[in-house]
Design a protein around this motif. Structure first.
Motif, PDB file in Angstrom:
ATOM      1  N   GLU A 150       0.803  -1.232   0.125  1.00  0.00           N
ATOM      2  CA  GLU A 150      -0.081  -0.268  -0.158  1.00  0.00           C
ATOM      3  C   GLU A 150       0.796   1.148   0.063  1.00  0.00           C
ATOM      4  N   ARG A 151       1.882   1.163   0.979  1.00  0.00           N
ATOM      5  CA  ARG A 151       2.768   2.362   0.927  1.00  0.00           C
ATOM      6  C   ARG A 151       3.525   2.585  -0.402  1.00  0.00           C
ATOM      7  N   ALA A 152       3.812   1.433  -1.033  1.00  0.00           N
ATOM      8  CA  ALA A 152       4.626   1.474  -2.364  1.00  0.00           C
ATOM      9  C   ALA A 152       3.785   2.036  -3.249  1.00  0.00           C
ATOM     10  N   LYS A 153       2.359   1.822  -3.367  1.00  0.00           N
ATOM     11  CA  LYS A 153       1.420   2.525  -4.051  1.00  0.00           C
ATOM     12  C   LYS A 153       1.179   3.864  -4.002  1.00  0.00           C
ATOM     13  N   GLU A 154       1.346   4.327  -2.653  1.00  0.00           N
ATOM     14  CA  GLU A 154       1.280   5.644  -2.567  1.00  0.00           C
ATOM     15  C   GLU A 154       2.432   6.667  -3.083  1.00  0.00           C
ATOM     16  N   ALA A 155       3.557   5.819  -2.925  1.00  0.00           N
ATOM     17  CA  ALA A 155       4.682   6.294  -3.535  1.00  0.00           C
ATOM     18  C   ALA A 155       4.495   6.716  -4.999  1.00  0.00           C
ATOM     19  N   VAL A 156       4.090   5.501  -5.777  1.00  0.00           N
ATOM     20  CA  VAL A 156       3.875   5.757  -7.394  1.00  0.00           C
ATOM     21  C   VAL A 156       2.603   6.856  -7.384  1.00  0.00           C
ATOM     22  N   GLU A 157       1.780   6.869  -6.669  1.00  0.00           N
ATOM     23  CA  GLU A 157       0.655   7.859  -6.979  1.00  0.00           C
ATOM     24  C   GLU A 157       1.320   9.410  -6.442  1.00  0.00           C
ATOM     25  N   SER A 158       2.399   9.479  -5.625  1.00  0.00           N
ATOM     26  CA  SER A 158       2.861  10.474  -5.350  1.00  0.00           C
ATOM     27  C   SER A 158       3.998  11.183  -6.401  1.00  0.00           C
ATOM     28  N   GLY A 159       4.124  10.158  -7.458  1.00  0.00           N
ATOM     29  CA  GLY A 159       5.067  10.700  -8.656  1.00  0.00           C
ATOM     30  C   GLY A 159       6.328  10.040  -8.551  1.00  0.00           C
ATOM     31  N   ILE A 160       6.560   9.014  -7.591  1.00  0.00           N
ATOM     32  CA  ILE A 160       7.825   8.251  -7.730  1.00  0.00           C
ATOM     33  C   ILE A 160       7.582   7.197  -8.928  1.00  0.00           C
ATOM     34  N   THR A 161       8.884   7.130  -9.866  1.00  0.00           N
ATOM     35  CA  THR A 161       8.451   6.405 -10.912  1.00  0.00           C
ATOM     36  C   THR A 161       9.520   5.398 -11.008  1.00  0.00           C
ATOM     37  N   ASN A 162      10.629   5.292  -9.867  1.00  0.00           N
ATOM     38  CA  ASN A 162      11.695   4.179  -9.723  1.00  0.00           C
ATOM     39  C   ASN A 162      11.543   3.794  -8.452  1.00  0.00           C
ATOM     40  N   LEU A 163      11.404   2.391  -8.278  1.00  0.00           N
ATOM     41  CA  LEU A 163      11.336   1.756  -7.048  1.00  0.00           C
ATOM     42  C   LEU A 163      12.414   0.869  -7.023  1.00  0.00           C
ATOM     43  N   GLY A 164      13.108   0.733  -5.568  1.00  0.00           N
ATOM     44  CA  GLY A 164      14.097  -0.162  -5.352  1.00  0.00           C
ATOM     45  C   GLY A 164      13.629  -1.155  -4.248  1.00  0.00           C
ATOM     46  N   GLU A 165      14.010  -2.240  -4.463  1.00  0.00           N
ATOM     47  CA  GLU A 165      13.992  -3.583  -3.422  1.00  0.00           C
ATOM     48  C   GLU A 165      15.403  -4.429  -3.415  1.00  0.00           C
ATOM     49  N   ASN A 166      15.409  -4.813  -2.169  1.00  0.00           N
ATOM     50  CA  ASN A 166      16.995  -5.613  -1.870  1.00  0.00           C
ATOM     51  C   ASN A 166      16.894  -7.005  -1.718  1.00  0.00           C
ATOM     52  N   ARG A 167      15.623  -7.452  -1.916  1.00  0.00           N
ATOM     53  CA  ARG A 167      15.437  -8.932  -1.931  1.00  0.00           C
ATOM     54  C   ARG A 167      14.531  -9.597  -2.788  1.00  0.00           C
ATOM     55  N   MET A 168      14.635 -10.719  -3.119  1.00  0.00           N
ATOM     56  CA  MET A 168      13.820 -11.131  -4.261  1.00  0.00           C
ATOM     57  C   MET A 168      12.446 -11.276  -3.825  1.00  0.00           C
ATOM     58  N   GLU A 169      12.147 -11.576  -2.477  1.00  0.00           N
ATOM     59  CA  GLU A 169      10.720 -11.897  -2.217  1.00  0.00           C
ATOM     60  C   GLU A 169       9.916 -10.377  -2.097  1.00  0.00           C
ATOM     61  N   GLY A 170      10.678  -9.408  -1.654  1.00  0.00           N
ATOM     62  CA  GLY A 170       9.935  -8.238  -1.783  1.00  0.00           C
ATOM     63  C   GLY A 170       9.756  -7.501  -3.151  1.00  0.00           C
ATOM     64  N   PHE A 171      10.869  -7.739  -3.895  1.00  0.00           N
ATOM     65  CA  PHE A 171      10.709  -7.335  -5.423  1.00  0.00           C
ATOM     66  C   PHE A 171       9.544  -7.965  -5.957  1.00  0.00           C
ATOM     67  N   LEU A 172       9.232  -9.645  -5.905  1.00  0.00           N
ATOM     68  CA  LEU A 172       8.306  -9.965  -6.508  1.00  0.00           C
ATOM     69  C   LEU A 172       6.897  -9.490  -6.026  1.00  0.00           C
ATOM     70  N   GLU A 173       6.844  -9.376  -4.752  1.00  0.00           N
ATOM     71  CA  GLU A 173       5.535  -9.035  -4.080  1.00  0.00           C
ATOM     72  C   GLU A 173       5.240  -7.690  -4.556  1.00  0.00           C
ATOM     73  N   LYS A 174       6.014  -6.755  -4.780  1.00  0.00           N
ATOM     74  CA  LYS A 174       5.493  -5.341  -5.340  1.00  0.00           C
ATOM     75  C   LYS A 174       5.560  -5.481  -6.803  1.00  0.00           C
ATOM     76  N   TYR A 175       6.289  -6.156  -7.481  1.00  0.00           N
ATOM     77  CA  TYR A 175       6.456  -6.123  -8.914  1.00  0.00           C
ATOM     78  C   TYR A 175       4.781  -6.544  -9.344  1.00  0.00           C
ATOM     79  N   GLN A 176       4.605  -7.782  -8.651  1.00  0.00           N
ATOM     80  CA  GLN A 176       3.204  -8.131  -9.010  1.00  0.00           C
ATOM     81  C   GLN A 176       2.054  -7.127  -9.194  1.00  0.00           C
ATOM     82  N   GLU A 177       1.947  -6.318  -8.385  1.00  0.00           N
ATOM     83  CA  GLU A 177       1.027  -5.317  -8.065  1.00  0.00           C
ATOM     84  C   GLU A 177       1.239  -4.287  -9.013  1.00  0.00           C
ATOM     85  N   LEU A 178       2.718  -3.900  -9.282  1.00  0.00           N
ATOM     86  CA  LEU A 178       2.983  -2.334  -9.820  1.00  0.00           C
ATOM     87  C   LEU A 178       3.707  -2.381 -10.982  1.00  0.00           C
TER      88      LEU A 178
END
Ligand SMILES: *Cc1c(COP(=O)(O)O)cnc(C)c1O
Length: 225
Positions: free
Chosen positions: A40-68
């Protein structure tokens, strides 16, 4: 906690740092690091105008990537185990943690197009830090020539966690010198234009020293789920 307000403040500080260093704000990419926070917070970042996202673990990346997936450019900023390359390679746009040939080999094998990579360098020489040593970087770049799917777009480092600003500054300026040396060689496989450096507590120093990509987590999206 309001991502939009945080971003506004960060943008102000970026602008001030750019003014001090006679740089252009457009040359700085903010990577929103969402490793501590919910989707949800990652989505908020995108809605605020952030177009580049960073993750440091595979699991976290896949979780966010599936949604966004197509709403952001994706940066893998953590140390990457070779066996996990195949799981992230098709979504990731930039890898910031290339630090060994075995990893390059695996990326090269698993991708069917050139992947933009930053070489992670341990400029400060702390034992706890990932990345290759400064003295090894030139040979490493040379060795990467043979991997057609590896494109070296820049260098990445993390500054030591210390109070003394001069130590942090020296780390960043050291990375910049190294970047300049590699860039001056005009390699086809290593344009090496970029500097990924600066986090929540030191990004203004990083910008003064030439950062093109700053990786901001806690100051932007907070650090708790
Ligand atoms: C967590 C992390 C960041 C962001 O850290 P903050 O201090 O929260 O801004 C940046 N870069 C890397 C490699 C990280 O692991």
């Amino acid at each position: 906690m309001n991502v939009q307000a945080n971003l506004q403040l960060i943008r102000q500080k970026i602008q001030q740092a750019c003014n001090r260093a006679n740089r252009n704000e457009e040359d700085i990419t903010i990577i929103g690091v969402t490793k501590y926070v919910t989707i949800e917070r990652a989505k908020e970042a995108v809605e605020s105008g952030i177009t580049n996202l960073g993750e440091n673990r595979m699991e976290g990346f896949l979780e966010k990537y599936q949604e966004l997936s197509n709403q952001a450019t994706w940066h893998f900023i953590g140390s990457l185990q070779s066996r996990k390359v195949k799981d992230v390679i098709h979504g990731i746009d930039y890898i910031h943690s290339l630090d060994r040939i075995s990893l390059a080999k695996e990326i090269n094998k698993r991708s069917d197009n050139p992947i933009s990579c930053f070489i992670q360098v341990n400029v400060s020489g702390e034992e706890s830090k990932h990345g290759i040593n400064v003295e090894q970087v030139h040979n490493f770049v040379e060795d990467l020539k043979r991997y057609e799917n590896i494109k070296i777009v820049g260098l990445m480092t993390m500054a030591p966690h210390v109070e003394e600003q001069q130590i942090i500054r020296n780390t960043f300026s050291g990375l910049r010198r190294l970047r300049d040396e590699i860039r001056d060689k005009n390699y086809d496989h290593a344009p090496c234009d970029y500097l990924s450096m600066g986090m929540s507590n030191d990004y203004t120093i990083a910008i003064e020293e030439g950062a093109t990509h700053i990786r901001i987590g806690s100051n932007l999206v907070g650090s708790e789920k």
